[in-house]
Design an enzyme around this catalytic site. Structure first.
Site, PDB file in Angstrom:
ATOM      1  N   LYS A 178       5.256  -3.233   5.688  1.00  0.00           N
ATOM      2  CA  LYS A 178       4.004  -3.244   4.905  1.00  0.00           C
ATOM      3  C   LYS A 178       4.437  -3.191   3.442  1.00  0.00           C
ATOM      4  CE  LYS A 178       1.137  -1.468   2.747  1.00  0.00           C
ATOM      5  NZ  LYS A 178       0.840  -1.918   1.357  1.00  0.00           N
ATOM      6  N   GLU A 253      11.837   8.339   0.151  1.00  0.00           N
ATOM      7  CA  GLU A 253      12.476   8.228  -1.160  1.00  0.00           C
ATOM      8  C   GLU A 253      11.346   8.217  -2.170  1.00  0.00           C
ATOM      9  OE1 GLU A 253      13.310   7.006  -4.315  1.00  0.00           O
ATOM     10  OE2 GLU A 253      14.297   5.151  -3.651  1.00  0.00           O
ATOM     11  N   CYS A 287      13.056   4.297  -9.388  1.00  0.00           N
ATOM     12  CA  CYS A 287      13.042   5.694  -8.941  1.00  0.00           C
ATOM     13  C   CYS A 287      14.151   6.475  -9.612  1.00  0.00           C
ATOM     14  CB  CYS A 287      13.220   5.759  -7.427  1.00  0.00           C
ATOM     15  SG  CYS A 287      11.902   4.911  -6.579  1.00  0.00           S
ATOM     16  N   GLU A 386       7.431  12.346 -13.407  1.00  0.00           N
ATOM     17  CA  GLU A 386       7.862  10.958 -13.510  1.00  0.00           C
ATOM     18  C   GLU A 386       6.818  10.150 -14.302  1.00  0.00           C
ATOM     19  OE1 GLU A 386       8.116   8.975  -9.696  1.00  0.00           O
ATOM     20  OE2 GLU A 386      10.093   8.234 -10.241  1.00  0.00           O
TER      21      GLU A 386
HETATM   22  P1  ADP Z   1       2.920   3.833  -6.263  1.00  0.00           P
HETATM   23  O1  ADP Z   1       2.164   5.012  -6.747  1.00  0.00           O
HETATM   24  O2  ADP Z   1       4.246   3.663  -6.923  1.00  0.00           O
HETATM   25  O3  ADP Z   1       2.106   2.571  -6.155  1.00  0.00           O
HETATM   26  P2  ADP Z   1       2.527   4.426  -3.514  1.00  0.00           P
HETATM   27  O4  ADP Z   1       3.174   5.595  -2.865  1.00  0.00           O
HETATM   28  O5  ADP Z   1       1.067   4.477  -3.766  1.00  0.00           O
HETATM   29  O6  ADP Z   1       3.374   4.167  -4.810  1.00  0.00           O
HETATM   30  O7  ADP Z   1       2.822   3.092  -2.698  1.00  0.00           O
HETATM   31  C1  ADP Z   1       4.035   2.827  -2.010  1.00  0.00           C
HETATM   32  C2  ADP Z   1       3.703   2.089  -0.731  1.00  0.00           C
HETATM   33  O8  ADP Z   1       2.928   2.964   0.092  1.00  0.00           O
HETATM   34  C3  ADP Z   1       2.883   0.821  -0.914  1.00  0.00           C
HETATM   35  O9  ADP Z   1       3.280  -0.145   0.045  1.00  0.00           O
HETATM   36  C4  ADP Z   1       1.463   1.314  -0.608  1.00  0.00           C
HETATM   37  O10 ADP Z   1       0.613   0.293  -0.158  1.00  0.00           O
HETATM   38  C5  ADP Z   1       1.739   2.301   0.506  1.00  0.00           C
HETATM   39  N1  ADP Z   1       0.666   3.299   0.682  1.00  0.00           N
HETATM   40  C6  ADP Z   1      -0.204   3.764  -0.242  1.00  0.00           C
HETATM   41  N2  ADP Z   1      -1.054   4.648   0.316  1.00  0.00           N
HETATM   42  C7  ADP Z   1      -0.719   4.757   1.620  1.00  0.00           C
HETATM   43  C8  ADP Z   1      -1.198   5.530   2.720  1.00  0.00           C
HETATM   44  N3  ADP Z   1      -2.223   6.361   2.584  1.00  0.00           N
HETATM   45  N4  ADP Z   1      -0.560   5.407   3.902  1.00  0.00           N
HETATM   46  C9  ADP Z   1       0.486   4.577   4.051  1.00  0.00           C
HETATM   47  N5  ADP Z   1       0.983   3.811   3.059  1.00  0.00           N
HETATM   48  C10 ADP Z   1       0.400   3.905   1.852  1.00  0.00           C
END
Ligand code: ADP
Length: 484
Positions: A178, A253, A287, A386
């Site tokens: 995903k 990570e 990161c 961060e």
């Molecule tokens: P950032 O804040 O850097 O965008 P995220 O942690 O929101 O990082 O996103 C990292 C990945 O996790 C992306 O692929 C995002 O779509 C996915 N993601 C965001 N929210 C969820 C969730 N509730 N469950 C699973 N995956 C998620």
């Protein structure tokens, strides 16, 4: 790119299929703020189909029947395929993320290296023979865990696919990816190329979509055996809860606030170059960005003068301008950074030096001026959290103990750098700093396919990259055989 890239659907069993939602998400180029394409908005039903395809590939399909050597060969050959498509992939990555072309090209080279590295490793993971009671033969075996989920971020879409998926495939797992909704063109193209390169159906499945929809469905899916996640600490918590509910493992990570510690006896010219490079790479959206510099007070003025001079030459621009950095990923991210800096300035942080946004960079793009702050209170948000932008916090220290205390003074622990001409001191300090990777007299924000990488504390747990990642994607069995 002038034409809009149409949504392709979800990639399952080596084919694009329409998402069950019938909906799409607009893709915005950060360099211009303009829509350049669409992706499918994958759903829980699409995730179900992808996990089922992976399960079938693993248990009954051609993928699960390959020997480790055959898997390795496929992966290694795929590295060559990536090289052949390097320019196309680099252009996609640069459009999607806004990064300079030279960096996008380097990223694609790294993706190819991941497949080459893990291709070579695939048939070299083996267990031990353990001395036990008389009349017993005991062996450990490493086997794939089964179906692995890969939830990856937008900062390095190609590299994250390479590092996570190549290792899982090398171990014999079938994968469901995903990618991030903000940038996912390269993972989708790589999946297509995997099919063309001969990966059997179901080995690599990619479902683009929203985190809270497709991401949440994947992380909580009962057909998944392991989750590899890179992203924010907040979502990392949700992933770990989802993994716990299904009693499966995960690697997390989750970013960092990585310090570079510069002692007065260091090679200051080298340190200046490295400190500047480690925060502007990928516009600070790495990161392992070196987002704090801790400087021994006796060289504070001199070091910061040289660093400011270097910073003033740094320029942000479009991918085609190919300068030091591009924009940040989105309007939201730019706004978040702006708000954080406004709070820092209210709390007393002062601007020491700034780079520039090149004159030709479109005003509609999400450019953030690279900036160094000093007089940063070690207890403040800017020193501890961060930013994920090209923003450096500089702080002085008087003693080795104080440097270690400041370095360890955040909740994160991903990477650190120590600069000193005194080798014993550099090693002593490095060993006291709590971080997963420690550089002495150098710093590699994001580099090193061969080098185990991962966090301590809020930066997460588990290791990706290097041989170590293979063990994360493998299950150890102990085989106990009684004989006469
Ligand atoms: P950032 O804040 O850097 O965008 P995220 O942690 O929101 O990082 O996103 C990292 C990945 O996790 C992306 O692929 C995002 O779509 C996915 N993601 C965001 N929210 C969820 C969730 N509730 N469950 C699973 N995956 C998620």
């Amino acid at each position: 790119m002038s034409t809009i890239i149409p949504a392709k659907g979800v990639f399952i069993n080596n084919r694009w299929q329409p998402s069950s939602s019938g909906k799409t998400i607009a893709m915005i180029a950060p360099a211009t703020g303009k829509v350049f394409g669409e992706i499918a908005r994958g759903t829980a039903a699409d995730i179900d189909a992808a996990v089922a395809a992976a399960r079938h590939a693993f248990e009954k399909g051609a993928w699960g029947k390959l020997t480790a050597t055959e898997r390795g060969r496929l992966l290694t050959n795929f590295g060559r395929v990536i090289e052949k498509h390097a320019e196309e992939l680099a252009l996609l990555e640069a459009t999607d993320t806004g990064k300079p072309m030279k960096q996008a090209r380097a990223d694609v080279t790294a993706v190819s290296r991941y497949f080459e590295y893990y291709g070579g490793a695939a048939d070299k993971v083996h267990g031990d023979t353990i001395p036990f009671l008389n009349g017993y033969l005991v062996n450990t075996l490493y086997e794939p865990v089964g179906v692995t989920a890969h939830i990856i971020p937008w900062n390095y879409p190609g590299q994250m696919f390479g590092r996570s998926v190549a290792a899982a495939l090398a171990m014999g797992n079938a994968t469901v990816v995903k990618p991030a909704e903000e940038a996912c063109q390269v993972p989708m193209r790589l999946a297509e190329l995997c099919a063309e390169a001969g990966f059997p159906e179901g080995a690599v499945n990619v479902v683009p979509g929203l985190g809270e929809e497709a991401g949440a469905a994947l992380s909580s899916h009962r057909g998944v055996d392991f989750i590899s996640f890179t992203g924010s600490p907040e979502v990392g918590t949700l992933i770990q809860i989802a993994a716990a509910k299904n009693h499966i493992g995960c690697t997390l990570e989750l970013g960092g606030k990585s310090p570079q510690i510069v002692f007065g006896d260091a090679d200051l010219a080298a340190a200046v170059q490295s400190v500047a490079g480690a925060i502007v790479q990928n516009a600070g959206q790495t990161c392992s960005a070196g987002s704090r510099v801790l400087v021994e007070r006796r060289i504070w003025d001199r070091f910061l003068t040289d660093l400011s001079q270097r910073f003033s030459q740094i320029r942000a621009g479009t991918p085609a301008m190919d300068l030091d950095l591009g924009p940040v990923i989105s309007a939201g991210q730019k706004g978040r950074i702006g708000a954080m800096l406004a709070r820092a300035e209210t709390a007393g942080a002062r601007i020491l030096a700034r780079g520039q946004i090149a004159a030709g960079a479109p005003g509609t793009g999400y450019y953030v001026t690279p900036t160094i702050y000093h007089e940063v209170d070690p207890a403040s948000e800017l020193a501890r959290e961060e930013v994920f932008g090209p923003i450096l916090a500089a702080m002085p220290f008087d003693s080795e103990e104080e440097a270690i205390r400041l370095a360890n003074g955040t909740d994160f622990g991903l990477v650190a750098g120590v600069w000193s001409g005194d080798c014993s001191r550099a090693i002593r300090v490095a060993r006291k700093v709590r971080a997963g990777q420690l550089f002495v007299n150098g710093y590699g924000a994001g580099g090193g396919i061969e080098l185990p990488f991962g966090g301590m504390k809020k930066s997460g747990h588990g290791r990706e990259k290097g041989f170590e990642a293979l063990y994360e994607f493998g299950a150890m069995k102990t085989l106990i055989i009684k004989h006469d």
